[in-house]
Every structure is written in structure tokens, then in C-alpha cells.
Motif scaffolding. Structure first.
Motif, PDB file in Angstrom:
ATOM      1  N   ILE A  11       0.837  -1.200   0.000  1.00 16.66           N
ATOM      2  CA  ILE A  11       0.000   0.000   0.000  1.00 16.66           C
ATOM      3  C   ILE A  11       0.871   1.248   0.000  1.00 16.66           C
ATOM      4  O   ILE A  11       2.060   1.196   0.318  1.00 16.66           O
ATOM      5  N   GLU A  12       0.255   2.367  -0.367  1.00 16.98           N
ATOM      6  CA  GLU A  12       0.859   3.689  -0.253  1.00 16.98           C
ATOM      7  C   GLU A  12      -0.149   4.579   0.451  1.00 16.98           C
ATOM      8  O   GLU A  12      -1.353   4.329   0.395  1.00 16.98           O
ATOM      9  N   LYS A  13       0.347   5.620   1.093  1.00 14.03           N
ATOM     10  CA  LYS A  13      -0.529   6.573   1.777  1.00 14.03           C
ATOM     11  C   LYS A  13      -0.160   7.966   1.282  1.00 14.03           C
ATOM     12  O   LYS A  13       0.935   8.462   1.559  1.00 14.03           O
ATOM     13  N   ILE A  14      -1.067   8.562   0.514  1.00 11.08           N
ATOM     14  CA  ILE A  14      -0.845   9.880  -0.076  1.00 11.08           C
ATOM     15  C   ILE A  14      -1.940  10.813   0.402  1.00 11.08           C
ATOM     16  O   ILE A  14      -3.128  10.534   0.214  1.00 11.08           O
ATOM     17  N   TYR A  68       3.416   8.130   2.743  1.00 14.75           N
ATOM     18  CA  TYR A  68       4.564   7.524   2.085  1.00 14.75           C
ATOM     19  C   TYR A  68       4.142   6.933   0.751  1.00 14.75           C
ATOM     20  O   TYR A  68       2.972   6.640   0.523  1.00 14.75           O
ATOM     21  N   VAL A  69       5.123   6.789  -0.118  1.00  9.13           N
ATOM     22  CA  VAL A  69       4.940   6.111  -1.395  1.00  9.13           C
ATOM     23  C   VAL A  69       6.019   5.030  -1.493  1.00  9.13           C
ATOM     24  O   VAL A  69       6.972   5.028  -0.724  1.00  9.13           O
ATOM     25  N   VAL A  70       5.830   4.126  -2.451  1.00  8.58           N
ATOM     26  CA  VAL A  70       6.808   3.067  -2.670  1.00  8.58           C
ATOM     27  C   VAL A  70       7.267   3.161  -4.130  1.00  8.58           C
ATOM     28  O   VAL A  70       6.650   2.574  -5.015  1.00  8.58           O
ATOM     29  N   PRO A  71       8.323   3.938  -4.396  1.00  8.23           N
ATOM     30  CA  PRO A  71       8.800   4.067  -5.774  1.00  8.23           C
ATOM     31  C   PRO A  71       9.255   2.718  -6.332  1.00  8.23           C
ATOM     32  O   PRO A  71       9.743   1.867  -5.594  1.00  8.23           O
ATOM     33  N   ARG A 105      -1.909   8.136 -11.120  1.00  9.36           N
ATOM     34  CA  ARG A 105      -1.255   8.594  -9.888  1.00  9.36           C
ATOM     35  C   ARG A 105       0.235   8.845 -10.118  1.00  9.36           C
ATOM     36  O   ARG A 105       0.794   9.825  -9.624  1.00  9.36           O
ATOM     37  N   ASP A 106       0.902   7.978 -10.895  1.00  8.40           N
ATOM     38  CA  ASP A 106       2.334   8.157 -11.179  1.00  8.40           C
ATOM     39  C   ASP A 106       2.589   9.437 -11.959  1.00  8.40           C
ATOM     40  O   ASP A 106       3.617  10.097 -11.765  1.00  8.40           O
ATOM     41  N   LYS A 107       1.662   9.788 -12.864  1.00 10.39           N
ATOM     42  CA  LYS A 107       1.862  10.963 -13.729  1.00 10.39           C
ATOM     43  C   LYS A 107       1.366  12.261 -13.111  1.00 10.39           C
ATOM     44  O   LYS A 107       1.645  13.336 -13.641  1.00 10.39           O
ATOM     45  N   THR A 108       0.637  12.176 -12.004  1.00 11.60           N
ATOM     46  CA  THR A 108       0.093  13.390 -11.384  1.00 11.60           C
ATOM     47  C   THR A 108       0.564  13.516  -9.937  1.00 11.60           C
ATOM     48  O   THR A 108       1.563  14.176  -9.677  1.00 11.60           O
ATOM     49  N   LYS A 110       2.113  11.538  -7.707  1.00 13.61           N
ATOM     50  CA  LYS A 110       3.468  11.155  -7.338  1.00 13.61           C
ATOM     51  C   LYS A 110       4.499  12.055  -8.015  1.00 13.61           C
ATOM     52  O   LYS A 110       5.504  12.422  -7.394  1.00 13.61           O
ATOM     53  N   LYS A 111       4.241  12.457  -9.236  1.00 11.65           N
ATOM     54  CA  LYS A 111       5.148  13.390  -9.907  1.00 11.65           C
ATOM     55  C   LYS A 111       5.228  14.697  -9.111  1.00 11.65           C
ATOM     56  O   LYS A 111       6.318  15.240  -8.897  1.00 11.65           O
ATOM     57  N   GLU A 112       4.098  15.167  -8.640  1.00  9.84           N
ATOM     58  CA  GLU A 112       4.073  16.401  -7.846  1.00  9.84           C
ATOM     59  C   GLU A 112       4.788  16.212  -6.503  1.00  9.84           C
ATOM     60  O   GLU A 112       5.526  17.090  -6.054  1.00  9.84           O
TER      61      GLU A 112
END
Length: 185
Positions: A11-14, A68-71, A105-108, A110-112
């Protein structure tokens, strides 16, 4: 009750929202990540920097909250930022490999997140399209500097499988566009 192996969920928490990243993306995602990770790891042999693949949480503003994110791939050089299963600092380089469930999400978002955190280089890789977008942080904003779609037919005028891509801050770390997508059919 103890957690069973089959109960594990990534999971990730944004912004306080939990995103379930299970089930795992398809095999092409893993092949691409492995190809890039291998080249970066090889280039860091005599370095204090470390590269991680899908196994380290990135707490991008731990002083504010526990998001957190998991790149997919993350290169870090400040080892003091490594704490338990997470990194608290600014990675030098991050790759997100697109899957249908995470592409937006990766293109918006998480990129931000990476832009605001000061990550100097961000790649968005699409196994399906055999495409790579490379962003460099310039004056606090990401600028798309390179965009490739693999053309591996040598008879085509736009053949580019031998195009060499390097990391901006680590120019000795190099890979060809063809190597990124090696064994991805």
C-alpha cells in the motif's frame, strides 16, 4: 492473529488516503524495473549511494505526517535518511513504471510529490508502450527533457534501440533504450 504470507498487501498513503497496490503489476513491469535497477546498481559499485527496487517506503514529508509512497526504483545517497523500512530524505533519482492501476497517480500526484520534495530526476516508464519520459528538476519544477518510444527495427528511419540514456547526476550510469525494454515482448 498473525499475518499470513497470502495476506500481505502493498500500500501507499498519499494525503492521508491509502491506496492498495495489490495485486502486483504484470511481469513486464518487473522485467523493466529489473533491467533499470541492474544498470543503476552496477554503476554504483564503488559508491556510498544505494538503489532500491520496490522495497523501501519513501516518507516524503515525515515532519508533517506519516504519508509515504513506494517508488519502483529509488536512488539515495544520504544513508542517514534510512530508517527501518523507509527513507526520510531526498532521493537523487526515482523511476515509476506504469501499470493500468497506477498510471494516473504516477503521472500526477506522485510526480508532484517528487517535484516538491526536490528529487532531481524522475523517469516515467511504460512497459506497454515501450516508452520513457525523463524529467529534470529545474528551478523547482519538473521539465520534460527527453521522451522516447522504442523503435527497434533497424530498417526504420526512427530506429533508436541503441540510444544511450544516462542519469544526469551520475553520467557514468548508462543504458540503452533497448536495454531498458530487454525481454519485454
Amino acid at each position: 492473529m498473525p499475518m499470513l504470507k497470502d495476506d500481505y498487501q502493498k500500500i501507499e498513503k498519499i494525503n492521508g488516503v491509502i491506496y492498495n497496490m495489490s495485486p502486483a503489476a504484470n511481469f513486464r513491469h518487473g522485467i523493466v524495473n529489473g533491467n533499470i535497477y541492474g544498470k543503476v546498481r552496477e554503476g554504483l559499485k564503488n559508491s556510498l549511494c544505494l538503489v532500491f527496487m520496490e522495497n523501501l517506503d519513501y516518507k516524503y514529508h515525515p515532519e508533517v505526517n506519516d504519508d509515504y509512497v513506494v517508488p519502483d526504483i529509488m536512488l539515495v545517497c544520504n544513508r542517514k535518511g534510512l530508517k527501518h523500512s523507509a527513507y526520510h530524505g531526498t532521493p537523487k533519482f526515482i523511476v515509476e513504471t506504469l501499470s493500468p492501476a497506477t498510471a494516473l497517480r504516477d503521472k500526477t500526484e506522485k510526480k508532484e510529490i517528487y517535484e516538491q520534495a526536490g528529487v532531481s530526476e524522475y523517469w516515467i516508464v511504460s512497459p506497454r508502450e515501450h516508452a520513457v519520459e525523463i524529467y529534470y528538476l529545474e528551478e523547482g519544477k519538473y521539465k520534460l527533457v527527453y521522451s522516447y518510444i522504442l523503435q527497434e527495427d533497424k530498417d526504420e528511419k526512427d530506429y533508436n534501440a541503441d540510444t544511450i540514456i544516462t542519469l544526469r547526476e551520475f553520467p557514468h550510469i548508462a543504458m540503452t533504450l533497448g536495454e531498458i525494454f530487454d525481454k519485454v515482448d
